[in-house]
Design an enzyme around this catalytic site. Sequence first.
Site, PDB file in Angstrom:
ATOM      1  N   ILE A  49      23.368  25.592 -79.168  1.00 37.04           N
ATOM      2  CA  ILE A  49      22.183  24.847 -79.628  1.00 37.04           C
ATOM      3  C   ILE A  49      22.215  24.691 -81.151  1.00 37.04           C
ATOM      4  CG2 ILE A  49      19.664  24.736 -79.616  1.00 37.04           C
ATOM      5  CD1 ILE A  49      19.705  26.554 -77.133  1.00 37.04           C
ATOM      6  N   THR A  85      13.023  32.021 -76.153  1.00 33.87           N
ATOM      7  CA  THR A  85      13.299  31.590 -74.783  1.00 33.87           C
ATOM      8  C   THR A  85      12.090  31.756 -73.864  1.00 33.87           C
ATOM      9  OG1 THR A  85      14.629  32.163 -72.844  1.00 33.87           O
ATOM     10  CG2 THR A  85      14.260  33.920 -74.397  1.00 33.87           C
ATOM     11  N   ASP A  86      12.095  30.998 -72.773  1.00 32.97           N
ATOM     12  CA  ASP A  86      11.026  31.166 -71.767  1.00 32.97           C
ATOM     13  C   ASP A  86      11.202  32.471 -70.973  1.00 32.97           C
ATOM     14  OD1 ASP A  86      13.269  30.431 -70.243  1.00 32.97           O
ATOM     15  OD2 ASP A  86      12.296  28.748 -69.232  1.00 32.97           O
ATOM     16  N   GLU A  87      12.411  33.086 -71.057  1.00 33.22           N
ATOM     17  CA  GLU A  87      12.671  34.276 -70.232  1.00 33.22           C
ATOM     18  C   GLU A  87      11.811  35.464 -70.636  1.00 33.22           C
ATOM     19  OE1 GLU A  87      16.627  35.260 -69.223  1.00 33.22           O
ATOM     20  OE2 GLU A  87      17.278  33.178 -69.122  1.00 33.22           O
ATOM     21  N   TYR A 106      18.753  41.003 -71.922  1.00 34.29           N
ATOM     22  CA  TYR A 106      18.688  39.841 -72.827  1.00 34.29           C
ATOM     23  C   TYR A 106      17.246  39.474 -73.143  1.00 34.29           C
ATOM     24  CZ  TYR A 106      18.332  34.922 -74.132  1.00 34.29           C
ATOM     25  OH  TYR A 106      17.966  33.744 -74.748  1.00 34.29           O
ATOM     26  N   LYS A 128      15.087  39.575 -76.666  1.00 33.78           N
ATOM     27  CA  LYS A 128      14.453  38.390 -77.275  1.00 33.78           C
ATOM     28  C   LYS A 128      12.951  38.620 -77.433  1.00 33.78           C
ATOM     29  CE  LYS A 128      15.955  34.880 -78.293  1.00 33.78           C
ATOM     30  NZ  LYS A 128      16.575  34.402 -79.581  1.00 33.78           N
TER      31      LYS A 128
END
Length: 353
Positions: free
Chosen positions: A12, A133-135, A159, A163
Amino acid sequence: MTILVTGGAGFIGGNFVLDWLAGTDEAVVNVDKLTYAGNLDTLQGLQGDTRHVFVRADIGDRDVIGRLLAEHKPRAVINFAAESHVDRSIHGPGDFIQTNVVGTFNLLESVRAYWNELPADDKATFRFLHVSTDEVYGTLEANDPPFSETNTYEPNSPYSASKAASDHLVRAWHHTYGLPVLTTNCSNNYGPYHFPEKLIPLVILNALNGKPLPIYGDGQQIRDWLYVKDHCSAIRRVLEAGKVGETYNVGGWNEKANLDVVKTICSLLDQLQPRTDGQGYAEQITYVTDRPGHDRRYAIDATKLARELGWKPAETFESGIRKTVEWYLANQDWVKNVTSGAYREWVSTQYGA
Ligand code: NAD
Ligand code: DAU
């Protein structure tokens, strides 16, 4: 004027730097450690371009980052640098804690020291934009509404936990020290220069190479897909007009089950580069052991970004996935260079023989 981007040799970040310099003459200082995921081939088109300064460094190295900030005096720092692959975080979470948590902490401290010394006008307009992130929001049931910015954080993988921790640090550096931060939480990206350990590029390349197309579990896990250039335009918009201290969810309104994504790629390849034996690429689909703790569904409500900042994605999933498949077919040299040593090791760790 100048911006400083971290992780700008990754998927990205690389797309962001290329798009930025295609649209403005504002210089970019690009700081990247060049882990297995960083790839200077992505930035080859910028060779000799004086607006782009590449520096190989760790975001956690306060001496180097402090020197770069003092030398280039950026008006903004955009933090893409991270360990980003969920499966790798399951095999070895240590690097994720080191870069995503400790690295972000050190970067925030370097930036805070720089920002504190800026003249009042520059201090007021400076921004630190953290790409997340949406995670971090965890997983959704089939009928749950999509994630909004007020969802609680419930990360489920090493991960996403790392984040989430980095997002909390960014938030705290604003509330405690006044650092002018912005955070974006985005859904799954896809497009050019995507490292082929992630689902979409992996499937395109495995298909073309006659290899199995690995589907974890039943393949009914849902992700919301966003074409990478739309993510880049959202970040530019948030940087330009986002309200300091706010977070913005970024998504494509494109919820798809993994199996459907893979079948779409197969039928595009059937049209664009059919198998020589007359069979379809979907013949190569293979069900493999599921990812431990696999989140079932992600979906992003990007209404706030649309309403407050007027952003919307330019690509549908259908247009974006076609462009992506065409890009991989046309850029086999880039693919050859990234699918060497470290990549092969990963494939044998994750998928065995
Ligand atoms: P990527 O893995 O392709 O690239 C990460 C880049 O960061 C690489 O160039 C790598 O060399 C660099 N890097 C890693 N550790 C570093 C360190 N300690 N110091 C300096 N550079 C370092 O990742 P990506 O997919 O481009 O993701 C970029 C950011 O966007 C990440 O923060 C990720 O969490 C977030 N994000 C990704 C997605 C996605 O679908 N890929 C979606 C939402 C958010
Ligand atoms: O949601 C945003 C996140 O999207 C980002 O924060 C991450 O950095 C990014 O890597 C991505 O995470 P995912 O785990 O969703 O992406 P990945 O491409 O690894 O997997 C997508 C889905 O496909 C997921 O449900 C797992 C599944 N999958 C993946 C691989 C690599 C398979 O079924 N088979 C595979 O071989």
